[in-house]
Design a protein around this motif. Sequence first.
Motif, PDB file in Angstrom:
ATOM      1  N   THR A 260       0.579  -1.156  -0.072  1.00 29.87           N
ATOM      2  CA  THR A 260       0.145   0.157   0.182  1.00 29.87           C
ATOM      3  C   THR A 260       0.735   1.201  -0.084  1.00 29.87           C
ATOM      4  O   THR A 260       1.853   1.055   0.473  1.00 29.87           O
ATOM      5  N   THR A 308      -9.667   2.712  -1.748  1.00 27.08           N
ATOM      6  CA  THR A 308      -9.101   1.741  -2.773  1.00 27.08           C
ATOM      7  C   THR A 308     -10.148   1.237  -3.389  1.00 27.08           C
ATOM      8  O   THR A 308     -11.266   0.824  -3.007  1.00 27.08           O
ATOM      9  N   GLU A 324      -4.038   0.309  -3.217  1.00 26.15           N
ATOM     10  CA  GLU A 324      -3.300   1.391  -3.721  1.00 26.15           C
ATOM     11  C   GLU A 324      -4.392   2.594  -3.856  1.00 26.15           C
ATOM     12  O   GLU A 324      -5.469   2.472  -4.489  1.00 26.15           O
ATOM     13  N   PHE A 325      -4.024   3.774  -3.313  1.00 27.39           N
ATOM     14  CA  PHE A 325      -4.865   4.858  -3.320  1.00 27.39           C
ATOM     15  C   PHE A 325      -4.370   5.979  -4.439  1.00 27.39           C
ATOM     16  O   PHE A 325      -3.142   6.093  -4.666  1.00 27.39           O
TER      17      PHE A 325
END
Length: 479
Positions: A260, A308, A324-325
């Motif tokens: 992340t 996400t 994943e942002f």
Amino acid sequence: MNYCTHCGSHVEKGEHFCTSCGKNQHEEGASTKEKQSETQKVHRKPLTRKTKIIATVSVAAIILLIGTHIAISSALDPLKNVQAMDRALTDRNAKAFFNHVEVDKEALLDKDQYLEFIHQSDWESLRMQLTDEFHSEDSQPFDSTVKDYNGNDLFVVKRNTIVPGLYHSYEIEAIPNNVVASATMDKTTVNMGDHTAKVKEAGEVVELGKAYPGEYGIEGSSSNDFGEFSYQETVSVYPNDAKETEVLAQFPEETYRIETNHSDATLFINGKSTKKKLSEYQALGPFPEEEVVLHAEWKDEEGKTLQTESINLDSDMWGSLVFEFEEEEETEKEIPVYETETEYEEVESVDANMWTSVDAEEHVLGFRDSYESALNDRDYDQVAPYLEEGSKAEEDIAEYIGDLKDKGYNYEFTNNEIIEVEEKSDAVFIITTNEEFIFTNHKDEQIHYDRIKNYTVHVNGDGLKISDIDIDETERNDL
């Protein structure tokens, strides 16, 4: 004192005839001492009634005692139990068998299975051992055991004294097996029949109870943040060298790494917040068989909640789950677009200067990251942007990935290191790498590779592209 030689009545001294029978007391030979003695012996005084009763009672008592002794000895004869057990085994009559065998009331017991187990354990040998124990009872004042052909204790023969040195009773007691439990997850409950054990930590061994030889159903249950788990199995409980049977509640064990760009984000499972940050998890899992949907949420500096994409276990990337942002990307180098080949040639030297050796290194490392996924997903498109169109590198990589379809191979890259960079010209770089990876074939056989490679990286109108990959040396070792 004189007596009549005929009737035995008293005769006064000097009388010649008996006053009772009238017999002459002086007939020839009648007065001799010898005849008087014989007459006295034959005609002794009769027994009294009391004496007769005592004699009769004594004889009866002796006969009764002898009969009682015989009856008690017969009733206490342990060989009768062995004979009855033998008959029950022949008839496959479990109820009759256990009329003569004591069991632990707390232990699990399937009588029919146990009887079959005794039959399969060479009953003739067991019967001989029991018989020998009873034949040698005088030399066996203590409890003794009967063993199977592997030396495992099956019965204990207990001797109880009723009358010291005279009467003894015997008990044949079946010996149960000790059962212990463990689990692959913390906080697991294991059930076997009416026995229950609590396993606090994975791998911990706890007492579950006792059971006689046979097959028994095992149930296990546990839970974690990701769901509820259950386990069912039939286990065999039989005597062994360890003197116990261990049952294992085995749940799924696979876990996944977390990738992340915001480890302080909160994890959500099936739409519900865990109230835990991603950084609080060393790994995600194990997961139950039911589908689990995950996502993470994070608040930016302005207090806006970002989320996400939702993922499941099918979304894993080589053992990792990615949260994943999307954020504003850094401004990338703008790659000019040339209308004609002449225009490109005119400014080629200027464009080439836009890319440095550091950019070439990052391009190769980026290729390596994507190449691992491309190999395991059998997806050439993941590495196509890194390769020069029409080059030898493109041709070789596309062919290799295409040949992997349905082969069941796996690749785990463990090291990608740049060890040398050579700038051949403004538009060409030679990047030398040391690469290590573990290859697993369809038979689960593993090989460790350690390679030195040379990458030729060109600068063209599309930016940096790999045109050739040369393997300089390879070292491989079977794992």
